[in-house]
Design a protein around this motif. Structure first.
Motif, PDB file in Angstrom:
ATOM      1  N   ASN A   1       0.816  -1.206   0.000  1.00 15.66           N
ATOM      2  CA  ASN A   1       0.000   0.000   0.000  1.00 15.66           C
ATOM      3  C   ASN A   1       0.853   1.261   0.000  1.00 15.66           C
ATOM      4  N   ALA A   2       2.104   1.162  -0.420  1.00 14.35           N
ATOM      5  CA  ALA A   2       2.984   2.326  -0.433  1.00 14.35           C
ATOM      6  C   ALA A   2       2.433   3.364  -1.394  1.00 14.35           C
ATOM      7  N   GLN A   3       2.226   4.569  -0.877  1.00 21.32           N
ATOM      8  CA  GLN A   3       1.703   5.657  -1.683  1.00 21.32           C
ATOM      9  C   GLN A   3       2.626   6.848  -1.565  1.00 21.32           C
ATOM     10  N   GLU A   4       2.485   7.740  -2.509  1.00 22.06           N
ATOM     11  CA  GLU A   4       3.245   8.979  -2.462  1.00 22.06           C
ATOM     12  C   GLU A   4       2.745   9.827  -1.289  1.00 22.06           C
ATOM     13  N   PRO A   5       3.647  10.560  -0.633  1.00 20.87           N
ATOM     14  CA  PRO A   5       3.225  11.408   0.483  1.00 20.87           C
ATOM     15  C   PRO A   5       2.103  12.377   0.115  1.00 20.87           C
ATOM     16  N   ALA A   6       2.125  12.932  -1.075  1.00 27.92           N
ATOM     17  CA  ALA A   6       1.071  13.872  -1.486  1.00 27.92           C
ATOM     18  C   ALA A   6      -0.285  13.167  -1.559  1.00 27.92           C
ATOM     19  N   ASP A   7      -0.302  11.910  -2.030  1.00 22.06           N
ATOM     20  CA  ASP A   7      -1.550  11.155  -2.096  1.00 22.06           C
ATOM     21  C   ASP A   7      -2.070  10.845  -0.699  1.00 22.06           C
ATOM     22  N   LEU A   8      -1.163  10.441   0.185  1.00 25.76           N
ATOM     23  CA  LEU A   8      -1.561  10.166   1.567  1.00 25.76           C
ATOM     24  C   LEU A   8      -2.117  11.424   2.228  1.00 25.76           C
ATOM     25  N   LEU A   9      -1.471  12.545   2.006  1.00 21.54           N
ATOM     26  CA  LEU A   9      -1.929  13.806   2.577  1.00 21.54           C
ATOM     27  C   LEU A   9      -3.313  14.169   2.033  1.00 21.54           C
ATOM     28  N   GLU A  10      -3.519  14.008   0.734  1.00 17.58           N
ATOM     29  CA  GLU A  10      -4.832  14.297   0.152  1.00 17.58           C
ATOM     30  C   GLU A  10      -5.907  13.399   0.755  1.00 17.58           C
ATOM     31  N   ASN A  11      -5.597  12.119   0.956  1.00 22.01           N
ATOM     32  CA  ASN A  11      -6.550  11.196   1.568  1.00 22.01           C
ATOM     33  C   ASN A  11      -6.921  11.642   2.974  1.00 22.01           C
ATOM     34  N   ILE A  12      -5.914  11.959   3.770  1.00 22.39           N
ATOM     35  CA  ILE A  12      -6.161  12.365   5.156  1.00 22.39           C
ATOM     36  C   ILE A  12      -6.945  13.670   5.215  1.00 22.39           C
ATOM     37  N   LEU A  13      -6.629  14.609   4.333  1.00 22.28           N
ATOM     38  CA  LEU A  13      -7.362  15.874   4.314  1.00 22.28           C
ATOM     39  C   LEU A  13      -8.825  15.662   3.923  1.00 22.28           C
ATOM     40  N   SER A  14      -9.099  14.760   3.000  1.00 19.68           N
ATOM     41  CA  SER A  14     -10.484  14.463   2.616  1.00 19.68           C
ATOM     42  C   SER A  14     -11.241  13.847   3.785  1.00 19.68           C
ATOM     43  N   GLN A  15     -10.584  12.943   4.503  1.00 20.37           N
ATOM     44  CA  GLN A  15     -11.217  12.322   5.660  1.00 20.37           C
ATOM     45  C   GLN A  15     -11.451  13.347   6.769  1.00 20.37           C
ATOM     46  N   LEU A  16     -10.486  14.208   7.003  1.00 15.49           N
ATOM     47  CA  LEU A  16     -10.620  15.238   8.025  1.00 15.49           C
ATOM     48  C   LEU A  16     -11.757  16.200   7.683  1.00 15.49           C
ATOM     49  N   GLU A  17     -11.853  16.578   6.428  1.00 15.80           N
ATOM     50  CA  GLU A  17     -12.940  17.462   6.001  1.00 15.80           C
ATOM     51  C   GLU A  17     -14.297  16.823   6.308  1.00 15.80           C
ATOM     52  N   ALA A  18     -14.438  15.529   6.026  1.00 19.36           N
ATOM     53  CA  ALA A  18     -15.690  14.831   6.300  1.00 19.36           C
ATOM     54  C   ALA A  18     -15.971  14.796   7.800  1.00 19.36           C
TER      55      ALA A  18
ATOM     56  N   ALA B   1     -13.364   3.052   8.404  1.00 23.33           N
ATOM     57  CA  ALA B   1     -12.791   1.777   7.946  1.00 23.33           C
ATOM     58  C   ALA B   1     -11.271   1.774   8.096  1.00 23.33           C
ATOM     59  N   ASP B   2     -10.626   2.890   7.743  1.00 21.68           N
ATOM     60  CA  ASP B   2      -9.175   2.994   7.914  1.00 21.68           C
ATOM     61  C   ASP B   2      -8.780   2.857   9.379  1.00 21.68           C
ATOM     62  N   MET B   3      -9.521   3.528  10.256  1.00 23.96           N
ATOM     63  CA  MET B   3      -9.202   3.464  11.682  1.00 23.96           C
ATOM     64  C   MET B   3      -9.392   2.049  12.228  1.00 23.96           C
ATOM     65  N   ALA B   4     -10.458   1.372  11.795  1.00 24.82           N
ATOM     66  CA  ALA B   4     -10.696  -0.002  12.241  1.00 24.82           C
ATOM     67  C   ALA B   4      -9.585  -0.926  11.753  1.00 24.82           C
ATOM     68  N   ARG B   5      -9.156  -0.755  10.495  1.00 26.88           N
ATOM     69  CA  ARG B   5      -8.072  -1.580   9.949  1.00 26.88           C
ATOM     70  C   ARG B   5      -6.776  -1.338  10.706  1.00 26.88           C
ATOM     71  N   GLU B   6      -6.463  -0.058  10.944  1.00 27.91           N
ATOM     72  CA  GLU B   6      -5.231   0.277  11.664  1.00 27.91           C
ATOM     73  C   GLU B   6      -5.271  -0.247  13.103  1.00 27.91           C
ATOM     74  N   ALA B   7      -6.427  -0.170  13.751  1.00 27.44           N
ATOM     75  CA  ALA B   7      -6.550  -0.692  15.114  1.00 27.44           C
ATOM     76  C   ALA B   7      -6.334  -2.204  15.125  1.00 27.44           C
ATOM     77  N   GLY B   8      -6.860  -2.889  14.124  1.00 30.73           N
ATOM     78  CA  GLY B   8      -6.650  -4.334  14.028  1.00 30.73           C
ATOM     79  C   GLY B   8      -5.193  -4.682  13.821  1.00 30.73           C
ATOM     80  N   GLU B   9      -4.518  -3.917  12.980  1.00 34.36           N
ATOM     81  CA  GLU B   9      -3.091  -4.141  12.747  1.00 34.36           C
ATOM     82  C   GLU B   9      -2.294  -3.894  14.032  1.00 34.36           C
ATOM     83  N   LEU B  10      -2.624  -2.829  14.757  1.00 35.50           N
ATOM     84  CA  LEU B  10      -1.933  -2.545  16.020  1.00 35.50           C
ATOM     85  C   LEU B  10      -2.175  -3.643  17.047  1.00 35.50           C
TER      86      LEU B  10
END
Length: 89
Positions: A18-35, A64-73
């Motif tokens: 799931n390696a992504q470019e930092p700009a893509d990751l930032l855009e994803n997080i900003l979209s989630q934060l806006e919501a 969904a991202d938070m649930a996945r990350e919590a499961g991984e942790l």
């Protein structure tokens, strides 16, 4: 103005896959934060028209991202706990 489309993984993948470019990751997080901020404000939001459906989709994506990350942790913590030597009590 055209709607912004954000590509997301459809199935869970390992962090290496799931390696992504930092700009893509930032855009994803900003979209989630806006919501999330939309939900916190909450007054007069029509979730069925306009920006509502997109924001709701992003909010569910965040959950969904938070649930996945919590499961991984949890899995990492269980591996560490199992690998740690037991101490006598």
């Amino acid at each position: 103005m055209a709607k912004k489309t954000i590509a997301r993984p459809r199935t869970p993948v390992s962090p290496e896959e799931n390696a992504q470019e930092p700009a893509d990751l930032l855009e994803n997080i900003l979209s989630q934060l806006e919501a999330l901020l939309w939900v916190c404000h909450g007054e007069g939001i029509d979730w069925s028209t306009g920006e509502g459906p997109r924001q709701l989709d992003n909010l569910l994506w965040l959950a969904a991202d938070m649930a996945r990350e919590a499961g991984e942790l949890f899995q990492l913590s269980e591996k560490a706990r199992m690998a740690a030597p037991e101490t006598g009590g």
